[in-house]
Design an enzyme around this catalytic site. Sequence first.
Site, PDB file in Angstrom:
ATOM      1  N   ASP A  12     -26.340   4.626  73.991  1.00 32.50           N
ATOM      2  CA  ASP A  12     -25.760   5.827  74.571  1.00 32.50           C
ATOM      3  C   ASP A  12     -24.892   6.478  73.486  1.00 32.50           C
ATOM      4  OD1 ASP A  12     -24.727   7.635  76.639  1.00 32.50           O
ATOM      5  OD2 ASP A  12     -22.902   6.441  76.501  1.00 32.50           O
ATOM      6  N   ASP A  14     -21.811   9.250  74.052  1.00 37.96           N
ATOM      7  CA  ASP A  14     -20.399   9.426  74.398  1.00 37.96           C
ATOM      8  C   ASP A  14     -19.790   8.144  74.943  1.00 37.96           C
ATOM      9  OD1 ASP A  14     -20.014  12.228  73.771  1.00 37.96           O
ATOM     10  OD2 ASP A  14     -21.337  12.670  75.459  1.00 37.96           O
TER      11      ASP A  14
END
Length: 207
Positions: A12, A14
């Site tokens: 991922d 953020d």
Amino acid sequence: MELGQLRAVLFDMDGTLVTSDASVERAWTTWAAEYGVDPVEVLSQAHGAPAESTAVRMLPHLDRAAWLAAAARQMELQYDDLSDVVAAPGAFEVLAVLDRRALPWAVVTSADHQLAKARLGAAGIEPPLLIAIEDITQGKPDPEGYLRAAELLGVDAQYCLVVEDAEVGLAAGRAAGAITAALKGLDGDIQLADLHDLAELLNRTGE
């Protein structure tokens, strides 16, 4: 899958590879004020999820055109807010381990390409493969993004490690059939305090 069989790592963005939580929260708080919804509720729903799905949940009375406009406004609030966006602790360390082990990796994010490239650029990270929201039809928690990344890397998803800091992302990783590594105290197959932990783990299993 045993980690010794690992063939790719899917991150991922953020809160995982990039420390951008403050920027994300500022944008959603401003957005909530503009749309007259509770910012606390918005923040509890938004992290890790596509902007459109959050707009749908928070503004159920609107139509699709209005949801798309609301999502576009939210992204607009984030594009230029890069003042405190940096690489997450341990990010460069774990990427160096992947390079040494010749393990392919990718970033799979709920952000669009413009925002993802801006944040990754601010953090000094250039992924070999980036899957953003425009590249798929269903965002997290749907597994499509992680399955697409695995396909493009030429690796079966069961031999991938998905690294996440949000429950919607972990759900996507599980649904893809990957092993999951969770940050921020969440429940994954592997729990990580930070990416330094992951670098150490990958070093050990690669020996």
